[in-house]
Write a protein that holds these residues in place. Structure first.
Motif, short mmCIF file in Angstrom:
data_model
loop_
_atom_site.label_atom_id
_atom_site.label_comp_id
_atom_site.label_asym_id
_atom_site.label_seq_id
_atom_site.Cartn_x
_atom_site.Cartn_y
_atom_site.Cartn_z
N GLN A 278 0.87 -1.29 -0.11
CA GLN A 278 -0.08 0.03 -0.07
C GLN A 278 0.71 1.21 0.10
OE1 GLN A 278 -2.31 -0.68 3.62
NE2 GLN A 278 -3.87 -1.86 2.39
N LYS A 279 2.10 1.04 0.72
CA LYS A 279 2.89 2.71 0.80
C LYS A 279 4.19 2.61 0.32
CE LYS A 279 0.22 3.71 5.29
NZ LYS A 279 0.46 4.08 6.57
N GLY A 280 4.49 1.52 -0.10
CA GLY A 280 5.81 1.34 -0.86
C GLY A 280 7.18 1.12 0.12
N HIS A 281 8.27 1.12 -0.44
CA HIS A 281 9.32 0.53 0.23
C HIS A 281 9.87 1.35 1.37
CE1 HIS A 281 11.15 3.43 -2.33
NE2 HIS A 281 12.27 3.65 -1.82
N ARG A 282 9.41 2.67 1.50
CA ARG A 282 9.95 3.44 2.71
C ARG A 282 9.04 3.10 3.88
NH1 ARG A 282 13.02 6.97 0.87
NH2 ARG A 282 13.17 7.85 -1.02
N SER A 283 7.90 2.03 3.74
CA SER A 283 7.37 1.66 5.05
C SER A 283 8.04 0.71 5.70
CB SER A 283 5.97 1.05 4.66
OG SER A 283 6.01 0.14 3.77
N ASN B 13 7.24 -0.61 -7.56
CA ASN B 13 5.82 -0.87 -7.62
C ASN B 13 5.75 -2.26 -6.95
OD1 ASN B 13 3.46 -1.77 -8.23
ND2 ASN B 13 3.41 -1.48 -10.64
N PHE B 14 5.16 -2.22 -5.64
CA PHE B 14 4.84 -3.57 -5.06
C PHE B 14 3.72 -4.21 -4.90
CE2 PHE B 14 8.64 -1.50 -3.34
CZ PHE B 14 9.56 -2.56 -3.21
N ALA B 15 2.93 -3.66 -6.14
CA ALA B 15 1.40 -4.15 -6.23
C ALA B 15 1.46 -5.92 -6.34
CB ALA B 15 0.79 -3.77 -7.46
N ALA B 16 2.33 -6.67 -6.84
CA ALA B 16 2.42 -8.07 -6.98
C ALA B 16 3.01 -8.70 -5.69
CB ALA B 16 3.31 -8.42 -8.26
N TRP B 17 3.45 -8.17 -4.76
CA TRP B 17 4.07 -8.48 -3.49
C TRP B 17 3.08 -9.56 -2.82
CZ3 TRP B 17 9.47 -7.57 -2.41
CH2 TRP B 17 9.78 -8.03 -1.19
N LYS B 18 3.57 -10.69 -2.38
CA LYS B 18 2.74 -11.64 -1.56
C LYS B 18 3.56 -11.90 -0.26
CE LYS B 18 0.80 -15.20 -3.40
NZ LYS B 18 0.66 -16.71 -4.09
#
Length: 826
Positions: A636-641, A657-662
């Protein structure tokens, strides 16, 4: 002088009879028992009472007919009267002798029959008069070694005898069907073909005949053909162009042809005929002119396509082509006027099944017909109107686009009935043609209605399933229409069972007031970890005697993993969500369940018919809404989270883009962490990655370890682990047979509410999932529903939530009720 006048008188009589013969024939043809000479307009097939074919009178053949008392016309066929419809013949002006075949003045000498089909020719012109099928008593008036003079239709004909013809006495019993191929009498012995040549020392003519016979046998042997048909022969080869017949109104009608040199499958042996499949009918091809084939090499045999309900009206004689060799080869023809089923649309061609072979005919040679089973139609005219029923007339409410294809609800006379919002719409067939395929990705009927719009002008509806917006319908100005969900600057709707989008500038939107029970959880948003923590606290404050929370562990990055108890009963079940990071819509679902069930308990309401207060007094539901809080936040918020942004960026190939991350934040798939056949998990990446890495050992990750420890601390009767994409239900993992009936029954309860499909049990399932472990160790039922249609490697859009909620709103309370009722059995 007397002789002179007598000669003149005779000449006058002869001229008179010749000149007035047509007139006399015409007069007699209108009197009962009058005999007339007629000429046939087309081939006429003769059958007996059992529809067995006896023979054929050829087109233009001349025979004598007689008019009966009831006004019908009959002719003589081998001593039997056969009816000939009046539209089949016209009066002839020829002069032929009439031969009586019955009674005292009969011209018949005797009768003969033949083992094979024979043709009867005109003695003068040598034109074919008729074909006679085998084993019939043929009356004849003269016989010699070269021919048999016979009577057909009370006129003379010739059967030319060959040395191979076996004319027999009429009383000799003849076989109807050929002997089996294993019978040596019915098949030439190919080994002895050389012996035939050795015995040909005689006249040159004899030698030529025997050589031809041997060559013919060898040729048929090389071509994999045999000389006699038996019931077990499945294929035949056309040695000449052949007619195809079908039975209609008790008669054989010629409907097409087969091509010389081509091989065809047959349904069965049918006496002197091959029974074949001609579209949706049984067809018949005469064995004369064919050779039996044992094992043909036909590339275009139809093994996968089924005969469809789509019918093609053949508008001109249509040639059927085989394209399996890379070029078009004609192998049949269908005559004009026939209706033939289609199995596919192939650009400028129709794909059909022709006698069990896949063939193609040009679209210009036929037109598709609408039937009750036609599912789709294509619009052929610009701005084709959509009507709905008004009080006393049809009211125009919109238009469909030329060239676009639509599903229809049903056939409605001269109209197509379609879905127009909550009403039925009607499209006139004159503006459409049938369509075999649809081809649209987004199709279905709207299952939600959050409001309506009124069109401020003729509002164009667009399809966005491709790479660009394509207009496919218009809703007329001032027409009110239900909407499914707002979509940025657009409004999503369903029209004619297609998903469409209309721009908000073209309509005035009115949304229904959404009565959210409790109003504490808003599931129609990207639901974050922080939102969940806040809502859990608010729910606990709002319902202190009903809801309590517990922290069951912490994630890799230190976020709390919460379990929320709802209910007062001792019988407990557990429901969890968001094992996988991109599947956070399952958290929305679980938090909404808590909110709705708590509100229903406080007001003593029912949810989908279930009495919530009664059930939650007897049972409790434990929710773990977000098993993987680090992964959800990363998506939802990207790598800086993340506490280590560089690490997750590296695992993601440098992409932000982390939309596909499981996985969790360390790149381990938490739903492959549980000790259930862990060592045989399929598709393991072998190293940390956005998905599918099972980790270095079972329960290596703190999130999975927290779930196992929490589960073991309770006595859950049932477990559900929600996932997001596929609309299926996993329910079986090496389940013992004594539990299979129980678990399938509960899985079917979930399926009946959601409409999701049960996944069949697998002999070698890939384990490692939470429900796999629960089934294996706790010996109790566990289920993994996938809540949305498959959307690929990305989060399910929030716009899907209303549909997901509608299907799943009762699952938690239903399973709590089931567990309480069956608490003592597990």
């Amino acid at each position: 002088m007397t002789k002179r006048y007598f000669s003149i008188f005779l000449a006058f009589i002869m001229i008179f009879s010749l000149f007035f013969q047509p007139v006399l024939n015409d007069v007699y043809a209108n009197k009962t028992d009058a005999v007339s000479l007629v000429s046939l307009k087309k081939d006429f097939v003769i059958t007996d009472d059992t529809n067995q074919i006896l023979g054929t009178i050829s087109k233009d053949a001349e025979i004598f007919v007689k008019k009966t008392e009831n006004g019908n016309y009959v002719f003589d066929w081998l001593g039997k009267e056969m009816e000939l419809p009046q539209d089949q013949f016209e009066l002839s002006e020829s002069q032929l002798n009439y031969y009586n075949v019955n009674g005292e003045n009969s011209s018949i000498v005797d009768f003969k029959s033949f083992k094979e089909r024979v043709k009867v020719s005109d003695p003068t012109s040598n034109k074919i008069i008729a074909y006679i099928e085998p084993n019939q008593n043929i009356p004849f008036i003269e016989e010699n070694e070269n021919h048999l003079k016979v009577i057909i239709g009370n006129r003379e004909g010739i059967i030319t005898l060959k040395k191979t013809d076996q004319a027999t006495d009429a009383n000799t019993e003849l076989p109807v069907q050929e002997k089996d191929v294993n019978n040596k009498e019915s098949v030439p012995d190919f080994k002895n073909s050389e012996e035939i040549n050795k015995q040909t020392e005689g006249t040159n003519n004899r030698e030529h005949q025997q050589t031809s016979l041997a060559q013919n046998i060898k040729e048929k042997q090389l071509n994999n053909e045999i000389l006699s048909f038996t019931k077990n022969i499945k294929y035949f080869k056309a040695l000449e162009d052949l007619a195809v017949y079908v039975k209609r109104n008790g008669k054989l009608v010629k409907v097409g042809t087969l091509e010389k040199g081509q091989t065809y499958p047959r349904i069965r042996d049918y006496g002197n005929w091959h029974e074949i499949q001609f579209g949706k009918y049984k067809g018949y091809v005469h064995k004369n002119g064919t050779a039996a084939v044992l094992s043909p090499s036909i590339k275009n045999i139809n093994k996968s396509y089924k005969i469809s309900s789509y019918l093609l009206k053949i508008t001109k004689n249509a040639q059927v082509y085989d394209n399996s060799s890379g070029k078009l080869v004609k192998f049949g023809e269908i005559y004009k006027g026939n209706e033939y089923p289609v199995i596919g649309d192939y650009g400028k061609w129709w794909r059909i099944d022709y006698l069990g072979r896949i063939g193609y005919i040009q679209k210009s040679q036929g037109e598709l017909l609408f039937t009750a089973n036609t599912k789709y139609f294509q619009v052929t005219r610009d701005n084709t109107p959509i009507y709905i029923k008004g009080k006393d007339k049809l009211v125009k409410v919109g238009m469909l686009e030329k060239g676009q294809t639509y599903p229809r609800i049903r056939d409605y006379g001269n109209w197509h009935e379609i879905q127009f919002g909550s009403k039925k719409g009607y499209i006139h067939k004159l503006s459409t043609v049938p369509a075999i395929k649809f081809g649209q990705k987004k199709v279905g009927q709207s299952k939600t209605n959050i409001g309506t719009f009124v069109a401020l002008k003729n509002a164009v509806i667009y399809d966005n399933s491709g790479k660009k917006l394509v207009p496919f319908a218009t809703i007329s100005k001032n027409i009110e229409y239900p909407i499914e969900v707002p979509y940025g600057n657009w409004v999503k709707i369903h029209i004619a069972n297609r998903v469409g989008y209309v721009h908000k500038s073209d309509v005035k939107v009115s949304l229904k007031k959404q009565a959210k029970p409790g109003n504490l959880v808003n599931p129609n948003q990207v639901y974050t970890y922080e939102e969940m923590v806040r809502d859990i606290s608010e729910l606990e404050k709002a319902y202190p005697n009903l809801i309590s929370k517990r922290i069951i562990g912490q994630s890799v990055d230190g976020r709390n993993i919460y379990a929320v108890k709802l209910g007062k009963g001792k019988t407990e079940i557990m429901i969890n969500g968001s094992h996988h990071a991109r599947e956070y819509i399952t958290t929305n679902l679980l938090m909404e369940m808590i909110d709705v069930y708590a509100y229903a308990y406080s007001k003593n309401l029912r949810v989908d018919g279930y009495p919530v207060r009664s059930i939650l007094n007897n049972a409790s539901i434990w929710f773990v809404p977000m098993v993987n809080p680090d992964g959800v936040t990363l998506v939802q918020k990207g790598h800086r989270s993340a506490k280590n942004p560089a690490y997750v960026l590296k695992l993601n190939g440098g992409s932000t883009n982390f939309a596909a991350w499981k996985a969790n934040i360390r790149g381990v798939d938490l739903n492959r962490q549980y000790p259930a056949d862990w060592y045989r998990i399929a598709g393991n990446t072998g190293r940390p990655s956005p998905q599918n890495y099972k980790g270095p050992r079972p329960l290596n990750e703190p999130e999975a370890k927290a779930m196992v420890n929490f589960t073991l601390s309770r006595n859950f009767k049932t477990a559900v682990s929600y996932h997001s994409s596929g609309e299926i239900i996993y329910w079986h993992f090496n389940t013992p047979k004594q539990h299979e009936v129980r678990d399938r029954k509960i899985a079917s309860m979930i399926a009946s509410k959601t409409g999701y499909r049960l996944v069949p049990p697998s002999n070698n399932p890939s384990g490692g999932g939470f429900t796999d472990w629960f089934i294996s160790t706790q010996k109790k039922p566990a289920f993994t529903p996938e809540v949305a249609p498959y959307v690929g490697n990305r989060p399910v859009p929030i716009s899907y939530f209303p549909s997901i909620w509608k299907k799943n709103q009762a699952i938690g309370i239903m399973l709590a009720d089931e567990a309480y009722k069956n608490r003592n059995t597990r």
